[in-house]
Design a protein around this motif. Structure first.
Motif, PDB file in Angstrom:
ATOM      1  N   TRP A   1      49.004  43.610  36.177  1.00 18.28           N
ATOM      2  CA  TRP A   1      49.140  43.610  37.656  1.00 18.28           C
ATOM      3  C   TRP A   1      48.227  44.680  38.401  1.00 18.28           C
ATOM      4  O   TRP A   1      48.121  44.293  39.598  1.00 18.28           O
TER       5      TRP A   1
ATOM      6  N   TRP B   1      58.785  47.396  35.520  1.00 14.20           N
ATOM      7  CA  TRP B   1      58.488  45.834  35.788  1.00 14.20           C
ATOM      8  C   TRP B   1      59.689  45.206  35.095  1.00 14.20           C
ATOM      9  O   TRP B   1      60.255  45.364  33.977  1.00 14.20           O
TER      10      TRP B   1
ATOM     11  N   PHE C   1      54.042  40.045  33.198  1.00 14.91           N
ATOM     12  CA  PHE C   1      53.041  39.049  33.773  1.00 14.91           C
ATOM     13  C   PHE C   1      52.639  38.034  32.827  1.00 14.91           C
ATOM     14  O   PHE C   1      52.352  38.181  31.668  1.00 14.91           O
TER      15      PHE C   1
END
Length: 426
Positions: free
Chosen positions: A265, A306, A310
């Motif tokens: 990220w 999070w 990802f």
């Protein structure tokens, strides 16, 4: 505290409240409206107080006055109502009254001597406090996908104030870290809402509060997340240099042994910063770094805060956005379809932002009709959700377009004019 009330030991009462609330002596002085030196003398037993001063301080510190029986003259011993204006020393000696009157005063206070609610205010902070605060923020975040930010802002700010007050009461408790983390999340969401409303100053302020609370929590990943979010905000606000500086600081704090999701990220945030500066080489280097991180076998369950790990689709989304800024339309369109062709569509407001970005890619590729169709659809969403962020993107897209004035261009201009005059239908 019961003993302090029974003897009118103002030094002990005031100091106990200061410690309970986690205040410095200067903060206590500001609250009661006196100088720090005066407060210091009170706490050290060197300053006598009048009955009026005791009543005033009780009010400013939210001490229920009935505990001290100072609410009315009738509640006080007779000598207190006399013109001699007796005083109470910091250690509870009534000056100007004879020993009999002092004993009467002590009896009056002792009759209602119970622990102050403030002294035990932290007692209602427990292991459920932080999860409850976080669940409220989570619910508001879910509503954000389908609600105008302005409709949520008042509730979000009220929740942020509640979180801050709860954090103040959580000091000197074993739950301070968790409550600070919950307060950080509340501040981060308030920042996001204000960014969507086009209030950049408030958004920056709330992001800074989010970073401050994350550091109070001592949670490294949360600190990085909030600092990286502020970096992304600055990059999105066309200050790539500042954003890259903040992203570099977040990267330094993250370290080399962190979760791949966090590293991927931050690499994408840095890529967006370099793209904003027109640095194609650094942009692609960061995107390659992000791709390598998402391919790691330990990039599975994402670390809090999070929510999703990802993956390749997310990196493709950032690659598309970077390509728009680098004026590489064909690369941008290909990456957009890779990112969103087979995945669940984003929320309405975020989807509208992506439409404008894709519109820019189509315009650069010469597909003007499709570009302005996407921009028009995004504008309608921005108006429906009263999102200044979306509307501002559409207006910027229109300002940056210098191609032929086709019918689709005129239609968007008409939409923008109708929006300003309040005539654009929902």
């Amino acid at each position: 505290m019961a003993t302090a009330l029974a003897t009118c030991d103002m030094a002990a009462i005031v100091e106990a409240i200061r410690l309970t609330r986690g205040w410095s002596q200067a903060e206590l002085a500001r609250t009661v409206g006196y100088s720090q030196s005066w407060v210091s003398r009170v706490v050290n037993g060197q300053q006598s107080l009048t009955i009026d001063q005791v009543r005033e301080i009780a009010g400013r510190l939210d001490i229920p006055v009935h505990l001290l029986r100072f609410a009315t003259v009738g509640a006080m011993p007779t000598s207190f109502a006399s013109s001699r204006r007796p005083t109470v020393s910091a250690v509870g000696i009534v000056k100007g009254a004879d020993p009999t009157r002092r004993r009467e005063f002590a009896k009056v206070v002792a009759m209602t001597a119970t622990p102050l609610p403030l002294a035990s205010a932290a007692g209602n902070i427990n292991e459920t406090t932080a999860p409850t605060l976080r669940s409220i923020t989570g619910g508001q975040r879910r509503l954000d996908a389908s609600s105008p930010s302005r409709d949520l802002a008042k509730a979000a700010l009220a929740h942020l104030e509640l979180s801050g007050r709860t954090l103040g009461r959580a000091r000197r408790t074993p739950h301070l870290v968790d409550v600070a983390a919950a307060a950080s999340e509340a501040a981060g969401f308030a920042a996001w809402l204000h960014a969507d409303m086009g209030d950049a100053g408030s958004a920056r302020s709330y992001y800074r509060v989010a970073v401050e609370h994350a550091r109070q929590a001592g949670h490294g990943l949360l600190d990085v997340y909030m600092l990286g979010s502020l970096a992304a905000f600055e990059i999105d606000s066309d200050d790539a240099e500042l954003g890259l500086g903040l992203a570099a600081e977040a990267t330094r704090r993250l370290g080399n042994d962190s979760h791949p999701t966090a590293r991927a990220w931050l690499a994408c945030v840095r890529a967006m910063g370099y793209a904003g500066l027109g640095d194609s080489s650094s942009t692609h280097r960061e995107l390659r770094t992000a791709g390598a991180e998402v391919a790691r076998p330990d990039n599975a369950e994402p670390p809090w805060p999070w929510v999703f790990a990802f993956d390749d689709a997310k990196v493709a989304g950032y690659r598309a956005l970077a390509a728009v800024r680098l004026r590489r339309p064909h690369e941008a369109r290909s990456a957009f379809y890779e990112a969103f062709g087979n995945s669940r569509p984003p929320g309405a407001k975020q989807g509208a932002i992506l439409m404008v970005e894709l519109a820019s890619a189509h315009a650069d590729a010469g597909d003007v009709d499709e570009a302005f169709r996407l921009a028009s659809e995004a504008l309608r969403t921005g108006v429906n959700f009263r999102s200044e962020r979306v509307i501002g993107r559409v207006r910027r897209f229109r300002r940056d377009y210098h191609g032929p004035r086709a019918r689709c261009v005129s239609l968007l201009d008409e939409q923008l004019t109708a929006m300003i005059t309040g005539r654009l239908p929902a």
